[in-house]
Design a protein around this motif. Sequence first.
Motif, PDB file in Angstrom:
ATOM      1  N   SER A 127      14.796 -39.956  -7.927  1.00 16.31           N
ATOM      2  CA  SER A 127      15.960 -40.844  -8.049  1.00 16.31           C
ATOM      3  C   SER A 127      17.183 -40.285  -7.322  1.00 16.31           C
ATOM      4  O   SER A 127      17.958 -41.055  -6.728  1.00 16.31           O
ATOM      5  N   GLU A 128      17.388 -38.963  -7.355  1.00 21.97           N
ATOM      6  CA  GLU A 128      18.526 -38.392  -6.633  1.00 21.97           C
ATOM      7  C   GLU A 128      18.371 -38.605  -5.131  1.00 21.97           C
ATOM      8  O   GLU A 128      19.333 -38.940  -4.430  1.00 21.97           O
ATOM      9  N   LEU A 129      17.164 -38.411  -4.616  1.00 17.32           N
ATOM     10  CA  LEU A 129      16.918 -38.637  -3.199  1.00 17.32           C
ATOM     11  C   LEU A 129      17.110 -40.104  -2.851  1.00 17.32           C
ATOM     12  O   LEU A 129      17.640 -40.433  -1.773  1.00 17.32           O
ATOM     13  N   ALA A 130      16.714 -41.004  -3.737  1.00 18.57           N
ATOM     14  CA  ALA A 130      16.919 -42.433  -3.488  1.00 18.57           C
ATOM     15  C   ALA A 130      18.403 -42.743  -3.325  1.00 18.57           C
ATOM     16  O   ALA A 130      18.798 -43.539  -2.459  1.00 18.57           O
ATOM     17  N   GLU A 131      19.246 -42.117  -4.150  1.00 17.71           N
ATOM     18  CA  GLU A 131      20.684 -42.345  -4.045  1.00 17.71           C
ATOM     19  C   GLU A 131      21.237 -41.755  -2.747  1.00 17.71           C
ATOM     20  O   GLU A 131      22.112 -42.353  -2.102  1.00 17.71           O
ATOM     21  N   THR A 132      20.739 -40.572  -2.349  1.00 16.74           N
ATOM     22  CA  THR A 132      21.164 -39.989  -1.072  1.00 16.74           C
ATOM     23  C   THR A 132      20.799 -40.911   0.086  1.00 16.74           C
ATOM     24  O   THR A 132      21.612 -41.158   0.989  1.00 16.74           O
ATOM     25  N   ASP A 172      23.956 -47.079   3.706  1.00 14.35           N
ATOM     26  CA  ASP A 172      25.219 -47.821   3.654  1.00 14.35           C
ATOM     27  C   ASP A 172      26.287 -47.264   4.584  1.00 14.35           C
ATOM     28  O   ASP A 172      27.185 -47.993   5.007  1.00 14.35           O
ATOM     29  N   HIS A 173      26.213 -45.951   4.886  1.00 12.57           N
ATOM     30  CA  HIS A 173      27.290 -45.311   5.651  1.00 12.57           C
ATOM     31  C   HIS A 173      26.799 -44.551   6.879  1.00 12.57           C
ATOM     32  O   HIS A 173      27.590 -43.859   7.518  1.00 12.57           O
ATOM     33  N   GLN A 174      25.529 -44.664   7.196  1.00 11.18           N
ATOM     34  CA  GLN A 174      24.924 -43.980   8.336  1.00 11.18           C
ATOM     35  C   GLN A 174      25.280 -42.484   8.316  1.00 11.18           C
ATOM     36  O   GLN A 174      25.038 -41.792   7.343  1.00 11.18           O
ATOM     37  N   ARG A 175      25.860 -41.972   9.374  1.00  9.25           N
ATOM     38  CA  ARG A 175      26.108 -40.536   9.468  1.00  9.25           C
ATOM     39  C   ARG A 175      27.016 -40.038   8.348  1.00  9.25           C
ATOM     40  O   ARG A 175      26.784 -38.967   7.758  1.00  9.25           O
ATOM     41  N   GLU A 176      28.056 -40.788   8.051  1.00  6.75           N
ATOM     42  CA  GLU A 176      29.016 -40.350   7.037  1.00  6.75           C
ATOM     43  C   GLU A 176      28.398 -40.310   5.640  1.00  6.75           C
ATOM     44  O   GLU A 176      28.925 -39.642   4.746  1.00  6.75           O
ATOM     45  N   GLY A 177      27.271 -41.007   5.467  1.00  8.62           N
ATOM     46  CA  GLY A 177      26.599 -40.965   4.181  1.00  8.62           C
ATOM     47  C   GLY A 177      25.947 -39.630   3.881  1.00  8.62           C
ATOM     48  O   GLY A 177      25.548 -39.371   2.733  1.00  8.62           O
ATOM     49  N   TYR A 207      27.008 -36.431   6.039  1.00  9.50           N
ATOM     50  CA  TYR A 207      27.888 -35.349   6.470  1.00  9.50           C
ATOM     51  C   TYR A 207      29.285 -35.432   5.870  1.00  9.50           C
ATOM     52  O   TYR A 207      30.127 -34.572   6.137  1.00  9.50           O
ATOM     53  N   ALA A 208      29.532 -36.445   5.076  1.00  4.67           N
ATOM     54  CA  ALA A 208      30.791 -36.597   4.359  1.00  4.67           C
ATOM     55  C   ALA A 208      30.479 -37.232   3.005  1.00  4.67           C
ATOM     56  O   ALA A 208      29.309 -37.520   2.696  1.00  4.67           O
ATOM     57  N   GLY A 209      31.518 -37.441   2.181  1.00  6.21           N
ATOM     58  CA  GLY A 209      31.311 -38.121   0.921  1.00  6.21           C
ATOM     59  C   GLY A 209      30.549 -37.295  -0.097  1.00  6.21           C
ATOM     60  O   GLY A 209      30.454 -36.064   0.004  1.00  6.21           O
ATOM     61  N   PRO A 210      29.931 -37.957  -1.080  1.00 10.73           N
ATOM     62  CA  PRO A 210      29.299 -37.225  -2.193  1.00 10.73           C
ATOM     63  C   PRO A 210      28.130 -36.349  -1.769  1.00 10.73           C
ATOM     64  O   PRO A 210      27.925 -35.273  -2.332  1.00 10.73           O
TER      65      PRO A 210
END
Length: 554
Positions: A200-205, A211-216, A218-221
């Motif tokens: 489930s954690e990997l699914a959220e990653t 949703d955010h491509q690269r920024e999903g 290398y940035a954010g949560p």
Amino acid sequence: MLATLLWSSCSTQEDQGIRGLISEKAMVVSAHPLASEVGKSILEKGGNAVDAAIAVHFALAVVYPEAGNIGGGGFFVIRQNDASYHSLDFRERGPLNSHPDMYLDENGEVIDRLSLKGHLASGVPGAVDGMVKAFQKFGSLAWEDLVQPSIELAAKGFVLTEDEANKFNRATELFQRYSTVDPVQFTGKSWEAGDTLVQSELAETLTQIRDHQREGFYAGPVADYIVEEMQRGGGIISHEDLASYESTWRQPLIGEYKGHKIITMGPPSSGGLIILQMLGTMKNFDVSNKGDRYADYLHLKTEMERRVYADRAAYMADSDYYPVPIEDLLNEEYLKERFLSFNPERATPSAEVQEGNLLSMSEETTHFSVVDPMGNAVACTTTLNGGMGSSVVVSGAGFVLNNEMDDFSIKPGHPNMFGVLGGEANKVEPGKRMLSSMTPTILEKDGDLYMVVGTPGGSTIPTSVFQTIVNVIEFGMGMQEAVNEKRFHSQWQPEVISYEKGALTGNIQEILEAKGHELSERSSIGRVDAILRLPDGRWEAGADPRGMDAAAGF
């Protein structure tokens, strides 16, 4: 249109002359049947080979976590249907706070396993940036369509085979030792065949990446999770490392062998240089796999391997940090000079083999191959380095980090985990990409797409790709037969020919030992996944029976 096909290579390696899956329009071959099925579904939607490769990569991060990854890196080699060639380097990089002595004690000696396990073993991951870069240049479907299948595989889970269950059971102790938070999705039970693994954690990653491509990533949560894991575990990857990571489009290496064009990966991969050096040397010899002549070929192959791996240690590295003498290493006169000491009746001791005098210069990875109905092709090899990488699972993000720092020369003359020696050229430096053996390769014949090939296997990667190419071009094998064929491997050090069980047929051992070679049986070598154009224009898959590799096509 043919009915959709899915085929897993479950045949024994003793089968000779067999055919792999045959398709008319498109083919995907990867390390896991579920990932191959994902790639096929993308092609059926009208996606191209790069679209399918991206989807396969993310799927492998779920169903093949010991090597498929978002916590590592790799290389793309791409041939477009207009015969244009491209290669993308998304290899991991040394963190900004890394330095040449980081794995040495106060006496200058290597600290055992520090570059292999735990938080300091990880380079800055490049896989997600690489997928985004490839999509931006060549993608045709919506990005979301390429990532969504992997999200569903992670969230809903997939059923483990007995081998997969045993793999996670073996990894439990290392995961718990090196991760700062127990990754209970992997360690929370004793796994058995038929169990469903939900991540489930990997699914959220993956949702963040969708949703955010690269920024999903290398940035954010997700970036916060990575840095927090590093801080808890004494690692050095920072937010700045993640934000500054960039994959790089590079010129692929182009070579020729007996009417075939070879398109392969250049530095920081050593693999392309190695196979072009070996093919450039072997074109001067007549080889055969018949009777005693096969042993003579293996002797020749071993002698070439000792010389090119000596060159690897001295001259090959990240070309952004070291002037790799590519043209000189592939120069025909240089290759002839390197082989003047070759004796067809006697092995050359490795102590007598050094890097050449340049004329103008004073095991865990995964590979997949894709061909689409438009005639585009992708060879992609990605890695975490060792199986399950650094054994660090990023808490909150659910993926395994690589242990690629061991692919640097952590001390000149000190072997890495694959026994390969390194020198000053490949020393640890901030931002530098560590030298690799990955060898994604595409071949043309008479100007047409002919073969897509690659494999995992650490230092055995280039020699396995070389042997597969030779099996087809020189020995007339089909793709599946070439992949099934027993493999041999040698390098500069250690001074031994490794071979798979059952490989020593006829008088091979007697002849090689008479020439002065030492032989050593080992577990399987490589897991080649490849595609070959047949004379009638159809495609034949070669899915390696050494694993659960599978082909899917239509």
